[in-house]
Design a protein around this motif. Structure first.
Motif, PDB file in Angstrom:
ATOM      1  N   GLU A 136       0.830  -1.202   0.000  1.00 45.90           N
ATOM      2  CA  GLU A 136       0.000   0.000   0.000  1.00 45.90           C
ATOM      3  C   GLU A 136       0.867   1.256   0.000  1.00 45.90           C
ATOM      4  O   GLU A 136       0.540   2.256  -0.661  1.00 45.90           O
ATOM      5  CB  GLU A 136      -0.920  -0.003   1.221  1.00 45.90           C
ATOM      6  CG  GLU A 136      -1.893   1.158   1.256  1.00 45.90           C
ATOM      7  CD  GLU A 136      -2.860   1.081   2.425  1.00 45.90           C
ATOM      8  OE1 GLU A 136      -3.683   2.017   2.565  1.00 45.90           O
ATOM      9  OE2 GLU A 136      -2.795   0.104   3.208  1.00 45.90           O
ATOM     10  N   SER A 137       2.000   1.200   0.713  1.00 48.97           N
ATOM     11  CA  SER A 137       2.899   2.356   0.744  1.00 48.97           C
ATOM     12  C   SER A 137       3.470   2.647  -0.638  1.00 48.97           C
ATOM     13  O   SER A 137       3.595   3.804  -1.050  1.00 48.97           O
ATOM     14  CB  SER A 137       4.044   2.102   1.731  1.00 48.97           C
ATOM     15  OG  SER A 137       3.561   1.991   3.052  1.00 48.97           O
ATOM     16  N   LEU A 139       1.980   1.957  -3.434  1.00 48.08           N
ATOM     17  CA  LEU A 139       0.861   2.531  -4.178  1.00 48.08           C
ATOM     18  C   LEU A 139       0.783   4.037  -3.960  1.00 48.08           C
ATOM     19  O   LEU A 139       0.642   4.819  -4.917  1.00 48.08           O
ATOM     20  CB  LEU A 139      -0.442   1.862  -3.739  1.00 48.08           C
ATOM     21  CG  LEU A 139      -1.744   2.502  -4.235  1.00 48.08           C
ATOM     22  CD1 LEU A 139      -1.896   2.328  -5.735  1.00 48.08           C
ATOM     23  CD2 LEU A 139      -2.941   1.904  -3.503  1.00 48.08           C
ATOM     24  N   GLU A 140       0.906   4.453  -2.720  1.00 45.05           N
ATOM     25  CA  GLU A 140       0.794   5.875  -2.392  1.00 45.05           C
ATOM     26  C   GLU A 140       1.949   6.677  -3.009  1.00 45.05           C
ATOM     27  O   GLU A 140       1.735   7.767  -3.560  1.00 45.05           O
ATOM     28  CB  GLU A 140       0.758   6.050  -0.874  1.00 45.05           C
ATOM     29  CG  GLU A 140      -0.513   5.481  -0.240  1.00 45.05           C
ATOM     30  CD  GLU A 140      -0.425   5.409   1.275  1.00 45.05           C
ATOM     31  OE1 GLU A 140       0.666   5.722   1.817  1.00 45.05           O
ATOM     32  OE2 GLU A 140      -1.430   5.048   1.914  1.00 45.05           O
ATOM     33  N   ALA A 143       1.469   6.910  -6.849  1.00 49.37           N
ATOM     34  CA  ALA A 143       0.417   7.872  -7.178  1.00 49.37           C
ATOM     35  C   ALA A 143       0.946   9.302  -7.069  1.00 49.37           C
ATOM     36  O   ALA A 143       0.645  10.164  -7.911  1.00 49.37           O
ATOM     37  CB  ALA A 143      -0.787   7.676  -6.262  1.00 49.37           C
ATOM     38  N   SER A 144       1.773   9.534  -6.060  1.00 48.79           N
ATOM     39  CA  SER A 144       2.345  10.863  -5.867  1.00 48.79           C
ATOM     40  C   SER A 144       3.303  11.221  -7.001  1.00 48.79           C
ATOM     41  O   SER A 144       3.256  12.341  -7.539  1.00 48.79           O
ATOM     42  CB  SER A 144       3.083  10.907  -4.524  1.00 48.79           C
ATOM     43  OG  SER A 144       3.814  12.107  -4.387  1.00 48.79           O
ATOM     44  N   GLN A 193      -8.795   1.321  -3.939  1.00 53.05           N
ATOM     45  CA  GLN A 193      -7.994   2.477  -3.550  1.00 53.05           C
ATOM     46  C   GLN A 193      -7.225   3.029  -4.745  1.00 53.05           C
ATOM     47  O   GLN A 193      -7.165   4.254  -4.950  1.00 53.05           O
ATOM     48  CB  GLN A 193      -7.026   2.079  -2.431  1.00 53.05           C
ATOM     49  CG  GLN A 193      -6.175   3.228  -1.911  1.00 53.05           C
ATOM     50  CD  GLN A 193      -5.265   2.793  -0.770  1.00 53.05           C
ATOM     51  OE1 GLN A 193      -5.483   1.763  -0.140  1.00 53.05           O
ATOM     52  NE2 GLN A 193      -4.227   3.572  -0.500  1.00 53.05           N
ATOM     53  N   THR A 197      -7.644   6.989  -7.215  1.00 53.71           N
ATOM     54  CA  THR A 197      -6.647   8.014  -7.486  1.00 53.71           C
ATOM     55  C   THR A 197      -6.750   8.444  -8.954  1.00 53.71           C
ATOM     56  O   THR A 197      -7.079   7.650  -9.823  1.00 53.71           O
ATOM     57  CB  THR A 197      -5.221   7.493  -7.221  1.00 53.71           C
ATOM     58  OG1 THR A 197      -4.900   6.499  -8.180  1.00 53.71           O
ATOM     59  CG2 THR A 197      -5.105   6.909  -5.819  1.00 53.71           C
TER      60      THR A 197
END
Length: 427
Positions: A136-137, A139-140, A143-144, A193, A197
């Motif tokens: 998940e990290s 993924l974040e 996305a950034s 999730q 985004t």
């Protein structure tokens, strides 16, 4: 005594009592280029790639060769010409692909649990085919980075199907206690999730259960679970059109048959295990062979420096060490070892060891081999995969040269390192 090899690719055969790499005697290669020396059969690489590709010819697919198995630029260029894509696990491996052919990025999948922001930026800018996300990290962060670059990369989650595979624990990757992937039970929430985004496009599902797997049943069980997941994700509105089936198909290192005929049967069995669960899904399949293509195409040539006895033990000490081929020390891996020019004077039980200052510096223990004397040349077979790519400079030892042989032509595709090369970056 007429020398013979276990069933091997046509790239490694005895002719007139001399081991040949294609049409060149191994002893001639050693004289020309020195030892230790990695040698590769171009014909074997090409034929094994074609066999693997044909095994999946009935479905839309892309072979994404696993760069970590052997990342030599000339070999990568050969594979580009054969139509291969690439599986990379670092920014450095992606840079290698881009050096060979920038257009090849469109067939690159990027795996690995620790992708950094600069690596992501390079891959996003290169417009790779697919990111395989493993947390998940990650993924974040992706996305950034995508938002900052105003580009929308395609993603898949590498799901962990919790399917056991019979292989060495260091190269088994499909169980819940391993660091790789995300639990398949968490996938639905993670895809939701990702879809929420603005700058990520969920396009596939990825899976990889391990390496050097010779029983195809776990591949079938894995694809059954992945197919169920794809149907569920599509029902939730996700446009899943790619499945990355990973790699992992093993080769017969010991007492086995690595002939092209045997590999054709193995590749067909592999496809027969993977494809049935996917029949009704209409997906594009991605495959990540590495060892299966390059492993039997390479050998490490090394010369006997000394022979010694310690009590009942006989040691054959060669000029290659664990820094040149770490698989036996790291995994307890078995490699066939043969004399380049057998003497025909009987066999003896020996340990074949290197000069590195470690007890773990060995290639074989208590192995029955034809009698070897100081100065003899031996070949460590099936060393094309995870040989040169795992070398190091331990004990300040320069890494070997690599030579690609095609017919009667030999080309240096990586020169031997020098001490100057090793000391150059230091201050």
């Amino acid at each position: 005594m007429k020398p013979s090899l276990p069933s091997r690719p046509p790239g490694f055969v005895y002719k007139s009592n001399k081991l040949h790499v294609e049409k060149i005697a191994a002893s001639d290669l050693a004289r020309r280029f020195g030892t230790p020396l990695y040698t590769y059969s171009a014909t074997t690489i090409r034929e094994r790639f074609d066999i693997f590709n044909r095994a999946f010819g009935k479905v839309p697919h892309t072979i994404c060769y696993s760069v970590k198995a052997n990342s030599n630029l000339t070999i990568l260029k050969m594979l580009v010409k054969l139509g291969s894509g690439f599986d990379v696990v670092s920014g450095g491996e992606l840079e290698r692909v881009l050096v060979v052919d920038k257009k090849a990025a469109k067939k690159v999948v990027f795996s690995g649990v620790g992708k950094t922001a600069p690596e992501m930026d390079l891959a996003i800018k290169s417009d790779i085919l697919l990111f395989n996300i493993e947390s998940e990290s990650e993924l974040e962060l992706l996305a950034s980075r995508a938002s900052k670059l105003r580009k929308k990369p395609r993603i898949a989650f590498r799901v962990n199907p919790d399917v056991p595979a019979e292989t060495h624990p260091y190269i088994s990757t499909g169980l819940r206690e391993h660091k790789f992937g995300v639990p398949i039970t968490d996938a639905a929430l993670l895809y939701a999730q990702a879809a929420s985004t603005e700058w990520l496009e969920p396009a596939g599902v990825s899976v990889h259960i391990g390496s050097q797997i010779t029983d195809v049943a776990p591949f079938n069980a894995t694809m059954e679970r992945v197919a169920d997941l794809v149907r569920g994700l599509r029902a939730q509105g996700h446009n899943i059109r790619l499945i990355d089936g990973g790699g992992g198909l093993g080769i017969a290192y010991r007492d086995g048959d690595t002939s092209l005929k045997a590999f054709e049967a193995s590749a067909k069995n592999y496809s027969a295990a993977l494809l049935p669960p996917l029949n009704s899904l209409g997906i594009h399949l991605l495959l990540e062979p590495g060892r299966a293509i390059i492993g039997p195409a390479g050998a490490l040539l090394t010369r006997v420096v000394y022979s010694k006895k310690n009590g009942r033990k006989t040691f054959v000490i060669v000029d290659a060490g664990m820094n040149d081929l770490i698989r036996p020390a790291l995994y307890g891996a078995y490699h066939e070892i043969v004399a380049a020019e057998p003497r025909g004077t009987g066999a003896e039980t020996v340990d074949v060891v290197g000069p590195v200052c470690e007890t773990g510096d060995f290639f074989a223990r208590d192995r029955e081999l034809t009698h070897l004397e100081e100065g003899d040349l031996v070949a460590i077979l099936d060393a094309g995969a995870y040989g040169m790519s795992q070398t190091s400079n331990y004990n300040t030892r320069p890494r070997p040269a690599e030579v690609l042989v095609e017919g009667s032509r030999a080309k240096v595709v990586r020169r031997r390192e020098t001490i100057k090369d090793l000391l150059g970056p230091e201050r």
